[in-house]
Scaffold this active site. Structure first.
Site, PDB file in Angstrom:
ATOM      1  N   TYR A  45       0.824  -1.210   0.000  1.00 20.87           N
ATOM      2  CA  TYR A  45       0.000   0.000   0.000  1.00 20.87           C
ATOM      3  C   TYR A  45       0.851   1.250   0.000  1.00 20.87           C
ATOM      4  CZ  TYR A  45       0.930   0.937   4.919  1.00 20.87           C
ATOM      5  OH  TYR A  45       1.547   1.230   6.107  1.00 20.87           O
ATOM      6  N   ASP A  60      -6.788   3.436   9.843  1.00 16.69           N
ATOM      7  CA  ASP A  60      -6.087   3.358   8.559  1.00 16.69           C
ATOM      8  C   ASP A  60      -6.975   2.745   7.473  1.00 16.69           C
ATOM      9  OD1 ASP A  60      -2.947   2.159  10.019  1.00 16.69           O
ATOM     10  OD2 ASP A  60      -4.760   2.826  10.995  1.00 16.69           O
ATOM     11  N   ARG A  67      -0.591   9.264  12.150  1.00 22.08           N
ATOM     12  CA  ARG A  67      -0.881   8.938  10.756  1.00 22.08           C
ATOM     13  C   ARG A  67      -2.208   8.210  10.583  1.00 22.08           C
ATOM     14  NH1 ARG A  67       3.945   7.231   8.952  1.00 22.08           N
ATOM     15  NH2 ARG A  67       3.537   4.999   9.004  1.00 22.08           N
ATOM     16  N   SER A  68      -2.620   7.422  11.573  1.00 23.38           N
ATOM     17  CA  SER A  68      -3.915   6.752  11.436  1.00 23.38           C
ATOM     18  C   SER A  68      -5.035   7.781  11.323  1.00 23.38           C
ATOM     19  CB  SER A  68      -4.177   5.807  12.619  1.00 23.38           C
ATOM     20  OG  SER A  68      -4.402   6.520  13.826  1.00 23.38           O
ATOM     21  N   ILE A  69      -4.909   8.877  12.059  1.00 25.07           N
ATOM     22  CA  ILE A  69      -5.886   9.959  11.966  1.00 25.07           C
ATOM     23  C   ILE A  69      -5.799  10.626  10.594  1.00 25.07           C
ATOM     24  CG2 ILE A  69      -6.564  12.193  12.923  1.00 25.07           C
ATOM     25  CD1 ILE A  69      -5.488  11.185  15.644  1.00 25.07           C
ATOM     26  N   GLY A  70      -4.579  10.748  10.082  1.00 26.59           N
ATOM     27  CA  GLY A  70      -4.405  11.326   8.756  1.00 26.59           C
ATOM     28  C   GLY A  70      -5.054  10.495   7.666  1.00 26.59           C
ATOM     29  N   TRP A  71      -4.912   9.173   7.747  1.00 26.46           N
ATOM     30  CA  TRP A  71      -5.580   8.303   6.763  1.00 26.46           C
ATOM     31  C   TRP A  71      -7.089   8.534   6.777  1.00 26.46           C
ATOM     32  CZ3 TRP A  71      -2.271   6.765   3.489  1.00 26.46           C
ATOM     33  CH2 TRP A  71      -1.093   6.092   3.788  1.00 26.46           C
ATOM     34  N   THR A  75       3.279   1.079  11.293  1.00 28.25           N
ATOM     35  CA  THR A  75       3.033   0.926  12.735  1.00 28.25           C
ATOM     36  C   THR A  75       1.759   0.145  13.008  1.00 28.25           C
ATOM     37  OG1 THR A  75       4.230   2.961  13.256  1.00 28.25           O
ATOM     38  CG2 THR A  75       2.567   2.273  14.843  1.00 28.25           C
TER      39      THR A  75
END
Length: 531
Positions: free
Chosen positions: A193, A303, A373-377, A493
Protein backbone atom coordinates in the site's frame (compact mmCIF):
# COMPACT_ATOMS: atom_id res chain seq x y z
CA UNK A 1 -20.69 28.09 10.36
CA UNK A 2 -19.54 31.68 10.19
CA UNK A 3 -18.08 32.86 6.90
CA UNK A 4 -15.60 35.66 6.68
CA UNK A 5 -16.95 38.37 4.43
CA UNK A 6 -13.50 39.75 3.76
CA UNK A 7 -10.30 38.26 5.05
CA UNK A 8 -6.62 38.31 4.24
CA UNK A 9 -5.23 34.81 3.94
CA UNK A 10 -1.58 33.92 3.46
CA UNK A 11 -0.97 30.71 1.53
CA UNK A 12 2.57 29.40 1.47
CA UNK A 13 3.73 27.88 -1.78
CA UNK A 14 7.16 26.26 -2.04
CA UNK A 15 8.32 28.25 0.94
CA UNK A 16 7.23 31.60 -0.44
CA UNK A 17 4.18 33.63 0.53
CA UNK A 18 1.14 33.79 -1.68
CA UNK A 19 -1.15 36.55 -0.42
CA UNK A 20 -4.85 36.31 -1.13
CA UNK A 21 -6.97 39.35 -0.33
CA UNK A 22 -10.73 39.14 0.07
CA UNK A 23 -11.03 35.37 -0.15
CA UNK A 24 -14.30 34.02 1.22
CA UNK A 25 -14.34 30.37 2.00
CA UNK A 26 -16.41 28.27 1.84
CA UNK A 27 -3.16 -1.23 9.25
CA UNK A 28 -0.83 0.75 8.35
CA UNK A 29 2.10 -1.38 7.54
CA UNK A 30 5.67 -0.87 8.51
CA UNK A 31 7.53 -1.37 5.24
CA UNK A 32 7.94 1.66 3.12
CA UNK A 33 9.57 -0.19 0.35
CA UNK A 34 10.29 -3.77 -0.50
CA UNK A 35 7.80 -6.17 0.84
CA UNK A 36 6.31 -9.49 1.31
CA UNK A 37 4.41 -11.89 -0.68
CA UNK A 38 1.17 -13.64 -0.14
CA UNK A 39 -1.04 -12.58 2.70
CA UNK A 40 -0.48 -9.32 4.44
CA UNK A 41 1.70 -8.42 7.37
CA UNK A 42 2.01 -5.02 8.98
CA UNK A 43 5.64 -4.56 8.19
CA UNK A 44 6.28 -5.77 4.73
CA UNK A 45 7.20 -9.20 6.07
CA UNK A 46 5.53 -12.31 4.82
CA UNK A 47 2.67 -14.39 6.08
CA UNK A 48 2.27 -17.97 5.15
CA UNK A 49 -1.52 -18.01 5.47
CA UNK A 50 -3.38 -17.63 2.26
CA UNK A 51 -1.42 -20.04 0.21
CA UNK A 52 -0.24 -18.47 -2.98
CA UNK A 53 2.82 -16.38 -2.68
CA UNK A 54 2.85 -12.98 -4.22
CA UNK A 55 5.26 -10.80 -6.06
CA UNK A 56 6.01 -7.73 -4.09
CA UNK A 57 4.68 -5.93 -1.09
CA UNK A 58 2.27 -7.65 1.14
CA UNK A 59 0.34 -4.82 2.53
CA UNK A 60 -1.50 -2.15 0.71
CA UNK A 61 -3.17 0.92 1.97
CA UNK A 62 -3.67 4.56 1.68
CA UNK A 63 -3.64 5.40 -2.03
CA UNK A 64 -4.14 9.01 -2.84
CA UNK A 65 -7.11 10.28 -4.70
CA UNK A 66 -6.74 11.88 -8.03
CA UNK A 67 -9.02 14.55 -9.43
CA UNK A 68 -11.15 14.40 -6.37
CA UNK A 69 -11.64 10.75 -7.09
CA UNK A 70 -11.09 7.98 -4.72
CA UNK A 71 -8.07 6.09 -3.75
CA UNK A 72 -6.65 2.86 -3.30
CA UNK A 73 -7.24 -0.70 -4.08
CA UNK A 74 -4.95 -3.52 -4.19
CA UNK A 75 -4.62 -7.13 -4.30
CA UNK A 76 -7.07 -9.69 -5.69
CA UNK A 77 -6.25 -13.00 -6.99
CA UNK A 78 -7.17 -14.56 -10.16
CA UNK A 79 -10.44 -14.73 -11.89
CA UNK A 80 -13.00 -15.40 -9.29
CA UNK A 81 -14.35 -18.65 -7.90
CA UNK A 82 -13.26 -19.85 -4.53
CA UNK A 83 -11.61 -17.76 -1.88
CA UNK A 84 -8.35 -18.92 -0.41
CA UNK A 85 -8.26 -18.52 3.36
CA UNK A 86 -9.23 -14.92 3.38
CA UNK A 87 -7.45 -14.27 0.16
CA UNK A 88 -8.89 -12.71 -2.95
CA UNK A 89 -11.74 -14.17 -4.86
CA UNK A 90 -11.53 -15.96 -8.10
CA UNK A 91 -13.97 -16.46 -10.94
CA UNK A 92 -14.44 -20.08 -11.45
CA UNK A 93 -12.02 -22.59 -10.35
CA UNK A 94 -9.06 -22.30 -8.14
CA UNK A 95 -7.52 -19.16 -6.85
CA UNK A 96 -4.26 -18.40 -8.47
CA UNK A 97 -2.06 -15.44 -8.50
CA UNK A 98 1.50 -15.65 -7.49
CA UNK A 99 1.77 -19.32 -6.59
CA UNK A 100 -0.88 -21.27 -8.46
CA UNK A 101 -3.05 -23.91 -6.92
CA UNK A 102 -2.54 -27.46 -7.88
CA UNK A 103 0.90 -26.87 -9.20
CA UNK A 104 3.73 -26.66 -6.82
CA UNK A 105 2.06 -26.00 -3.51
CA UNK A 106 -1.65 -25.93 -2.99
CA UNK A 107 -3.35 -22.76 -1.96
CA UNK A 108 -4.94 -22.45 1.42
CA UNK A 109 -3.54 -21.71 4.82
CA UNK A 110 0.05 -22.40 5.48
CA UNK A 111 1.19 -21.91 1.92
CA UNK A 112 4.79 -21.29 1.14
CA UNK A 113 6.01 -17.98 2.45
CA UNK A 114 7.09 -15.31 0.04
CA UNK A 115 10.01 -13.01 0.17
CA UNK A 116 10.38 -10.06 2.45
CA UNK A 117 11.10 -9.08 6.01
CA UNK A 118 10.45 -11.20 9.05
CA UNK A 119 7.02 -11.10 10.66
CA UNK A 120 6.63 -8.51 13.39
CA UNK A 121 6.53 -9.57 16.95
CA UNK A 122 6.85 -7.71 20.16
CA UNK A 123 6.54 -4.01 20.73
CA UNK A 124 4.38 -2.49 23.40
CA UNK A 125 1.29 -3.47 21.48
CA UNK A 126 2.28 -7.11 21.45
CA UNK A 127 1.78 -7.14 17.70
CA UNK A 128 5.13 -7.29 16.67
CA UNK A 129 8.69 -7.66 15.34
CA UNK A 130 11.44 -5.63 13.94
CA UNK A 131 10.26 -2.41 12.36
CA UNK A 132 11.13 -1.63 8.78
CA UNK A 133 12.24 1.89 8.18
CA UNK A 134 11.68 1.90 4.44
CA UNK A 135 13.05 4.34 1.98
CA UNK A 136 16.58 5.63 1.87
CA UNK A 137 18.33 8.52 3.48
CA UNK A 138 19.77 10.91 0.97
CA UNK A 139 23.37 11.85 1.19
CA UNK A 140 25.31 14.77 -0.07
CA UNK A 141 25.19 18.47 0.50
CA UNK A 142 21.77 19.55 1.66
CA UNK A 143 19.78 22.67 1.15
CA UNK A 144 17.13 23.77 3.58
CA UNK A 145 13.66 23.79 2.08
CA UNK A 146 11.76 25.26 4.93
CA UNK A 147 10.79 28.63 6.23
CA UNK A 148 12.36 31.35 4.16
CA UNK A 149 13.77 28.76 1.73
CA UNK A 150 17.32 29.59 2.72
CA UNK A 151 19.64 28.00 0.23
CA UNK A 152 16.81 26.16 -1.47
CA UNK A 153 16.99 28.18 -4.65
CA UNK A 154 16.19 31.81 -5.16
CA UNK A 155 12.61 32.90 -4.80
CA UNK A 156 11.70 35.23 -7.62
CA UNK A 157 9.23 37.94 -6.80
CA UNK A 158 6.37 38.42 -9.17
CA UNK A 159 4.17 41.22 -10.33
CA UNK A 160 1.22 42.88 -8.70
CA UNK A 161 -2.20 41.32 -8.92
CA UNK A 162 -5.18 43.29 -10.13
CA UNK A 163 -6.85 42.86 -6.74
CA UNK A 164 -3.90 44.49 -5.04
CA UNK A 165 -2.38 41.33 -3.60
CA UNK A 166 1.33 40.79 -4.19
CA UNK A 167 2.21 37.53 -5.89
CA UNK A 168 5.47 35.92 -4.85
CA UNK A 169 6.40 33.20 -7.30
CA UNK A 170 7.89 29.94 -6.07
CA UNK A 171 11.53 29.14 -6.76
CA UNK A 172 11.12 25.36 -6.50
CA UNK A 173 8.23 23.09 -7.47
CA UNK A 174 8.56 20.67 -4.56
CA UNK A 175 6.00 18.23 -5.95
CA UNK A 176 8.14 17.79 -9.04
CA UNK A 177 11.39 17.70 -7.06
CA UNK A 178 10.17 14.97 -4.71
CA UNK A 179 8.59 13.01 -7.57
CA UNK A 180 11.80 13.15 -9.63
CA UNK A 181 13.89 12.15 -6.63
CA UNK A 182 11.56 9.27 -5.79
CA UNK A 183 11.67 7.93 -9.33
CA UNK A 184 15.47 8.20 -9.43
CA UNK A 185 16.30 6.88 -5.97
CA UNK A 186 13.47 4.70 -4.69
CA UNK A 187 12.64 1.25 -5.97
CA UNK A 188 8.88 0.79 -5.96
CA UNK A 189 8.19 -2.89 -6.42
CA UNK A 190 5.45 -5.08 -5.05
CA UNK A 191 1.81 -4.77 -4.14
CA UNK A 192 2.42 -2.72 -1.00
CA UNK A 193 0.00 0.00 0.00
CA UNK A 194 2.92 2.34 0.61
CA UNK A 195 3.81 1.90 -3.06
CA UNK A 196 0.21 2.38 -4.16
CA UNK A 197 -0.14 5.50 -2.05
CA UNK A 198 3.02 7.10 -3.40
CA UNK A 199 2.21 6.19 -7.01
CA UNK A 200 -1.25 7.70 -6.80
CA UNK A 201 0.37 10.86 -5.42
CA UNK A 202 2.72 10.91 -8.39
CA UNK A 203 -0.32 10.52 -10.65
CA UNK A 204 -1.61 13.82 -9.31
CA UNK A 205 1.62 15.49 -10.38
CA UNK A 206 1.26 13.81 -13.78
CA UNK A 207 -2.23 15.27 -14.17
CA UNK A 208 -0.90 18.77 -13.54
CA UNK A 209 2.36 18.59 -15.47
CA UNK A 210 1.54 15.96 -18.13
CA UNK A 211 5.06 14.58 -17.72
CA UNK A 212 4.88 11.29 -19.63
CA UNK A 213 7.66 9.63 -17.61
CA UNK A 214 5.51 9.88 -14.46
CA UNK A 215 2.72 7.84 -16.02
CA UNK A 216 5.25 5.38 -17.39
CA UNK A 217 6.71 4.92 -13.90
CA UNK A 218 3.29 3.91 -12.60
CA UNK A 219 2.74 1.63 -15.59
CA UNK A 220 6.08 -0.12 -15.09
CA UNK A 221 5.14 -0.87 -11.49
CA UNK A 222 1.67 -2.09 -12.48
CA UNK A 223 2.95 -4.42 -15.18
CA UNK A 224 5.15 -6.12 -12.59
CA UNK A 225 2.36 -6.72 -10.05
CA UNK A 226 -0.29 -8.08 -12.45
CA UNK A 227 0.01 -10.91 -14.94
CA UNK A 228 -0.48 -10.62 -18.69
CA UNK A 229 -4.26 -10.87 -18.26
CA UNK A 230 -4.36 -8.22 -15.53
CA UNK A 231 -4.83 -10.50 -12.51
CA UNK A 232 -3.10 -9.24 -9.38
CA UNK A 233 -0.34 -11.61 -8.31
CA UNK A 234 -0.89 -11.15 -4.57
CA UNK A 235 -3.45 -12.96 -2.41
CA UNK A 236 -5.55 -10.37 -0.62
CA UNK A 237 -6.24 -10.81 3.09
CA UNK A 238 -6.59 -7.24 4.34
CA UNK A 239 -7.83 -3.77 3.51
CA UNK A 240 -4.19 -2.74 3.14
CA UNK A 241 -4.05 -5.01 0.10
CA UNK A 242 -7.05 -3.36 -1.51
CA UNK A 243 -5.40 0.06 -1.73
CA UNK A 244 -3.01 -0.33 -4.69
CA UNK A 245 -5.93 -1.22 -6.95
CA UNK A 246 -6.56 2.50 -7.22
CA UNK A 247 -3.43 2.82 -9.33
CA UNK A 248 -4.74 0.22 -11.74
CA UNK A 249 -7.92 2.24 -12.15
CA UNK A 250 -5.93 5.42 -12.71
CA UNK A 251 -4.00 3.64 -15.45
CA UNK A 252 -7.20 2.29 -16.96
CA UNK A 253 -8.67 5.78 -16.95
CA UNK A 254 -5.53 7.24 -18.54
CA UNK A 255 -4.82 4.51 -21.11
CA UNK A 256 -8.08 2.56 -21.56
CA UNK A 257 -5.99 -0.62 -21.45
CA UNK A 258 -8.42 -3.42 -20.65
CA UNK A 259 -6.14 -5.46 -18.40
CA UNK A 260 -6.02 -2.66 -15.83
CA UNK A 261 -9.73 -3.18 -15.19
CA UNK A 262 -9.37 -6.84 -14.25
CA UNK A 263 -7.75 -6.40 -10.83
CA UNK A 264 -10.11 -3.69 -9.58
CA UNK A 265 -13.12 -5.74 -10.71
CA UNK A 266 -11.92 -8.74 -8.71
CA UNK A 267 -11.23 -6.51 -5.71
CA UNK A 268 -14.70 -5.01 -5.81
CA UNK A 269 -16.20 -8.49 -5.83
CA UNK A 270 -13.92 -9.49 -2.98
CA UNK A 271 -15.24 -6.69 -0.79
CA UNK A 272 -18.84 -7.87 -1.23
CA UNK A 273 -18.08 -10.92 0.92
CA UNK A 274 -15.36 -9.39 3.09
CA UNK A 275 -15.73 -10.12 6.85
CA UNK A 276 -17.34 -7.40 8.94
CA UNK A 277 -18.21 -6.42 12.47
CA UNK A 278 -21.79 -6.91 13.64
CA UNK A 279 -22.63 -3.35 12.58
CA UNK A 280 -21.03 -3.74 9.16
CA UNK A 281 -17.50 -2.35 9.44
CA UNK A 282 -14.79 -4.06 7.39
CA UNK A 283 -12.28 -5.98 9.52
CA UNK A 284 -8.82 -4.58 9.01
CA UNK A 285 -7.53 -8.07 8.21
CA UNK A 286 -9.19 -11.40 7.49
CA UNK A 287 -6.36 -13.35 9.09
CA UNK A 288 -3.41 -12.39 11.21
CA UNK A 289 0.25 -13.21 10.88
CA UNK A 290 2.30 -16.17 12.00
CA UNK A 291 3.62 -14.06 14.88
CA UNK A 292 0.18 -12.72 15.81
CA UNK A 293 -2.74 -14.76 14.40
CA UNK A 294 -5.36 -12.32 15.70
CA UNK A 295 -3.74 -9.17 14.30
CA UNK A 296 -6.39 -7.05 12.59
CA UNK A 297 -9.08 -9.74 12.83
CA UNK A 298 -12.39 -8.58 14.38
CA UNK A 299 -10.81 -5.12 14.46
CA UNK A 300 -11.37 -1.71 12.87
CA UNK A 301 -8.23 0.37 12.32
CA UNK A 302 -8.60 4.02 11.36
CA UNK A 303 -6.09 3.36 8.56
CA UNK A 304 -8.57 1.01 6.92
CA UNK A 305 -10.89 3.81 5.86
CA UNK A 306 -8.28 5.11 3.43
CA UNK A 307 -7.30 1.62 2.38
CA UNK A 308 -10.80 0.81 1.15
CA UNK A 309 -13.26 3.68 0.75
CA UNK A 310 -11.43 5.82 -1.82
CA UNK A 311 -10.95 2.67 -3.90
CA UNK A 312 -14.68 2.02 -3.73
CA UNK A 313 -15.51 5.60 -4.67
CA UNK A 314 -13.22 5.50 -7.68
CA UNK A 315 -14.59 2.13 -8.74
CA UNK A 316 -18.18 3.32 -8.45
CA UNK A 317 -17.46 6.43 -10.51
CA UNK A 318 -15.33 4.79 -13.17
CA UNK A 319 -17.42 1.64 -13.65
CA UNK A 320 -20.90 2.96 -12.80
CA UNK A 321 -21.48 0.97 -9.62
CA UNK A 322 -23.99 2.98 -7.54
CA UNK A 323 -23.71 0.62 -4.55
CA UNK A 324 -20.25 1.95 -3.77
CA UNK A 325 -21.46 5.26 -2.32
CA UNK A 326 -23.74 3.60 0.23
CA UNK A 327 -20.95 1.21 1.19
CA UNK A 328 -18.50 4.04 1.67
CA UNK A 329 -20.82 6.14 3.83
CA UNK A 330 -21.59 3.06 5.91
CA UNK A 331 -17.91 2.34 6.50
CA UNK A 332 -17.08 5.93 7.41
CA UNK A 333 -19.94 6.28 9.87
CA UNK A 334 -19.45 2.85 11.46
CA UNK A 335 -15.73 3.41 11.90
CA UNK A 336 -16.33 6.86 13.38
CA UNK A 337 -18.93 5.50 15.80
CA UNK A 338 -16.22 3.33 17.38
CA UNK A 339 -13.13 5.49 16.93
CA UNK A 340 -14.02 9.19 17.10
CA UNK A 341 -13.60 10.79 20.50
CA UNK A 342 -16.49 13.12 21.26
CA UNK A 343 -14.34 15.38 23.43
CA UNK A 344 -11.52 16.07 20.96
CA UNK A 345 -12.85 15.03 17.54
CA UNK A 346 -9.74 12.89 17.08
CA UNK A 347 -9.74 9.18 16.24
CA UNK A 348 -8.39 6.40 18.41
CA UNK A 349 -6.19 4.14 16.31
CA UNK A 350 -8.25 0.95 16.55
CA UNK A 351 -11.30 -0.87 17.92
CA UNK A 352 -11.51 -4.58 18.82
CA UNK A 353 -15.03 -5.97 18.56
CA UNK A 354 -14.38 -8.76 21.05
CA UNK A 355 -12.41 -6.54 23.42
CA UNK A 356 -9.71 -9.18 23.86
CA UNK A 357 -6.75 -7.36 22.26
CA UNK A 358 -4.08 -6.35 24.75
CA UNK A 359 -4.60 -2.70 23.82
CA UNK A 360 -8.42 -2.70 23.99
CA UNK A 361 -10.24 -0.77 26.71
CA UNK A 362 -12.43 -3.29 28.57
CA UNK A 363 -15.51 -1.08 28.21
CA UNK A 364 -15.15 0.78 24.91
CA UNK A 365 -12.91 -1.81 23.18
CA UNK A 366 -10.92 0.95 21.48
CA UNK A 367 -7.19 1.58 21.87
CA UNK A 368 -5.86 4.27 24.16
CA UNK A 369 -3.95 6.71 21.94
CA UNK A 370 -4.48 9.13 19.07
CA UNK A 371 -1.72 8.06 16.69
CA UNK A 372 -0.89 10.70 14.11
CA UNK A 373 -0.88 8.94 10.76
CA UNK A 374 -3.92 6.75 11.44
CA UNK A 375 -5.89 9.96 11.97
CA UNK A 376 -4.40 11.33 8.76
CA UNK A 377 -5.58 8.30 6.76
CA UNK A 378 -9.13 8.71 8.09
CA UNK A 379 -9.12 12.45 7.47
CA UNK A 380 -7.97 12.07 3.87
CA UNK A 381 -10.62 9.41 3.26
CA UNK A 382 -13.32 11.75 4.55
CA UNK A 383 -12.31 14.85 2.60
CA UNK A 384 -11.76 12.90 -0.63
CA UNK A 385 -14.87 10.72 -0.39
CA UNK A 386 -17.02 13.81 0.07
CA UNK A 387 -16.11 14.75 -3.51
CA UNK A 388 -18.36 11.92 -4.69
CA UNK A 389 -21.10 11.69 -2.04
CA UNK A 390 -24.14 13.47 -3.55
CA UNK A 391 -25.48 16.58 -1.84
CA UNK A 392 -28.81 14.85 -1.21
CA UNK A 393 -27.37 11.60 0.12
CA UNK A 394 -28.89 10.80 3.54
CA UNK A 395 -25.47 10.23 5.12
CA UNK A 396 -23.59 13.19 3.64
CA UNK A 397 -24.30 15.46 6.60
CA UNK A 398 -23.09 12.80 9.02
CA UNK A 399 -19.85 12.30 7.08
CA UNK A 400 -19.30 16.05 6.89
CA UNK A 401 -19.77 16.41 10.65
CA UNK A 402 -17.19 13.68 11.29
CA UNK A 403 -14.75 15.69 9.18
CA UNK A 404 -15.44 19.10 10.70
CA UNK A 405 -15.25 17.72 14.25
CA UNK A 406 -11.90 16.17 13.36
CA UNK A 407 -10.56 19.41 11.91
CA UNK A 408 -11.54 21.29 15.07
CA UNK A 409 -9.38 18.85 17.02
CA UNK A 410 -6.47 19.15 14.60
CA UNK A 411 -6.53 22.93 14.88
CA UNK A 412 -6.44 22.68 18.67
CA UNK A 413 -3.43 20.39 18.76
CA UNK A 414 -1.24 22.00 16.07
CA UNK A 415 2.13 22.92 17.59
CA UNK A 416 2.17 26.70 17.86
CA UNK A 417 5.91 27.02 17.43
CA UNK A 418 6.42 24.84 14.34
CA UNK A 419 3.01 24.37 12.71
CA UNK A 420 3.53 20.59 12.87
CA UNK A 421 1.68 17.86 14.76
CA UNK A 422 2.96 15.27 17.21
CA UNK A 423 3.27 11.51 16.75
CA UNK A 424 0.72 11.09 19.55
CA UNK A 425 -1.38 14.07 18.65
CA UNK A 426 -2.77 15.29 21.95
CA UNK A 427 0.32 14.72 24.09
CA UNK A 428 2.80 17.27 22.82
CA UNK A 429 4.02 18.08 26.31
CA UNK A 430 4.59 14.47 27.36
CA UNK A 431 8.18 13.25 27.48
CA UNK A 432 9.45 11.46 24.40
CA UNK A 433 6.82 12.67 21.94
CA UNK A 434 8.07 14.07 18.63
CA UNK A 435 6.86 16.09 15.65
CA UNK A 436 6.02 13.73 12.78
CA UNK A 437 6.14 14.67 9.11
CA UNK A 438 3.68 12.35 7.37
CA UNK A 439 0.73 13.13 9.64
CA UNK A 440 1.56 16.84 9.47
CA UNK A 441 1.44 16.64 5.67
CA UNK A 442 -1.86 14.76 5.77
CA UNK A 443 -3.49 17.19 8.20
CA UNK A 444 -2.33 20.16 6.15
CA UNK A 445 -3.90 18.57 3.07
CA UNK A 446 -7.17 17.78 4.84
CA UNK A 447 -7.57 21.28 6.27
CA UNK A 448 -6.58 23.02 3.04
CA UNK A 449 -8.97 20.95 0.94
CA UNK A 450 -11.78 21.46 3.46
CA UNK A 451 -11.24 25.21 3.13
CA UNK A 452 -11.24 24.95 -0.67
CA UNK A 453 -14.51 23.02 -0.63
CA UNK A 454 -16.18 25.36 1.85
CA UNK A 455 -16.54 22.71 4.55
CA UNK A 456 -14.79 24.92 7.14
CA UNK A 457 -14.20 28.63 7.54
CA UNK A 458 -11.66 30.26 5.25
CA UNK A 459 -9.71 31.50 8.27
CA UNK A 460 -8.42 27.96 8.74
CA UNK A 461 -6.31 28.35 5.62
CA UNK A 462 -3.80 30.01 7.95
CA UNK A 463 -3.59 26.70 9.87
CA UNK A 464 -2.86 24.79 6.67
CA UNK A 465 -0.37 27.46 5.63
CA UNK A 466 1.48 27.15 8.91
CA UNK A 467 1.45 23.37 8.61
CA UNK A 468 2.96 23.58 5.14
CA UNK A 469 5.71 25.89 6.34
CA UNK A 470 6.44 23.46 9.14
CA UNK A 471 6.65 20.45 6.83
CA UNK A 472 9.04 22.31 4.52
CA UNK A 473 11.53 22.58 7.40
CA UNK A 474 11.83 18.77 7.18
CA UNK A 475 12.76 18.85 3.48
CA UNK A 476 16.21 19.29 1.99
CA UNK A 477 17.74 19.19 -1.48
CA UNK A 478 21.13 17.60 -2.13
CA UNK A 479 23.95 19.29 -3.98
CA UNK A 480 23.03 17.38 -7.15
CA UNK A 481 19.87 19.46 -7.37
CA UNK A 482 17.76 16.30 -7.79
CA UNK A 483 17.83 14.21 -4.63
CA UNK A 484 15.41 15.33 -1.94
CA UNK A 485 15.29 14.17 1.65
CA UNK A 486 12.23 14.33 3.90
CA UNK A 487 12.98 13.41 7.49
CA UNK A 488 11.16 12.44 10.71
CA UNK A 489 8.65 10.09 9.06
CA UNK A 490 7.22 7.36 11.27
CA UNK A 491 7.67 3.90 9.78
CA UNK A 492 4.69 1.56 9.42
CA UNK A 493 3.03 0.93 12.73
CA UNK A 494 0.66 -1.47 14.46
CA UNK A 495 -1.61 -0.66 17.41
CA UNK A 496 0.01 -0.03 20.77
CA UNK A 497 0.41 2.21 23.79
CA UNK A 498 2.16 5.57 24.17
CA UNK A 499 5.59 4.03 24.70
CA UNK A 500 5.21 1.95 21.55
CA UNK A 501 4.26 4.88 19.31
CA UNK A 502 7.00 7.26 20.46
CA UNK A 503 9.62 4.51 20.09
CA UNK A 504 8.86 4.02 16.39
CA UNK A 505 11.74 4.70 14.02
CA UNK A 506 12.07 8.21 12.57
CA UNK A 507 12.88 7.50 8.94
CA UNK A 508 14.04 9.65 6.04
CA UNK A 509 12.27 9.22 2.69
CA UNK A 510 9.92 6.53 3.94
CA UNK A 511 7.19 6.24 1.31
CA UNK A 512 4.42 7.03 3.80
CA UNK A 513 5.90 10.49 4.06
CA UNK A 514 6.83 10.96 0.41
CA UNK A 515 3.29 10.25 -0.78
CA UNK A 516 1.74 12.44 1.91
CA UNK A 517 4.10 15.32 1.08
CA UNK A 518 3.33 15.20 -2.65
CA UNK A 519 -0.43 15.15 -2.07
CA UNK A 520 -0.19 18.08 0.34
CA UNK A 521 2.03 20.01 -2.06
CA UNK A 522 -0.33 19.48 -4.99
CA UNK A 523 -3.26 20.75 -2.95
CA UNK A 524 -1.40 23.90 -1.96
CA UNK A 525 -0.35 24.49 -5.58
CA UNK A 526 -3.97 24.03 -6.68
CA UNK A 527 -5.23 26.57 -4.18
CA UNK A 528 -2.55 29.09 -5.08
CA UNK A 529 -3.36 28.71 -8.76
CA UNK A 530 -7.08 29.17 -8.09
CA UNK A 531 -6.40 32.49 -6.40
Amino acid sequence: MTKLAHSSIVLVLFGASFVVVGCSAGKESPGASGGSSGSTTRNGGTTANGGATANGGATGSGGATANGGATGSGGATANGGTTASGGATANGGTTATGGATGSGGATGTGGAPGTGGAPRAGGASGTGGAPRTGGTTSAGGTTSAGGSMAGGGAIATGGTRTDGGTVINPGIDWSVKVTDSTIKNTGLSGWGYWNGFTLSAIYRVYLRTQTASYLQFIKTWADAVVDASGNVKTTVTSLDLVEPGLDLMLLYEATQTAKYKVGPTALRQYLTTYPRTADGGFYHMTQGTGANPTLGVDQLWADGTYMSTPFLMKYGTLFSDPTCIDEVTKQLTVYASHLQDSATGLFFHAYDEKGTATWADPTTHHSSEFWGRSIGWFGMALVDDLDTIPADHPQRAAVLKILTDLIAGLVKYQDAATGLWYQVVNKGTVAGNWLETSCSSMYTYVIAKAVEKGYVDSSLLSVANKGYQGVLTKVSLAADGVTTSIKDICVGTDVGDYAYYIARTKATNDLHGLGAFIIMSEQMIKMASAH
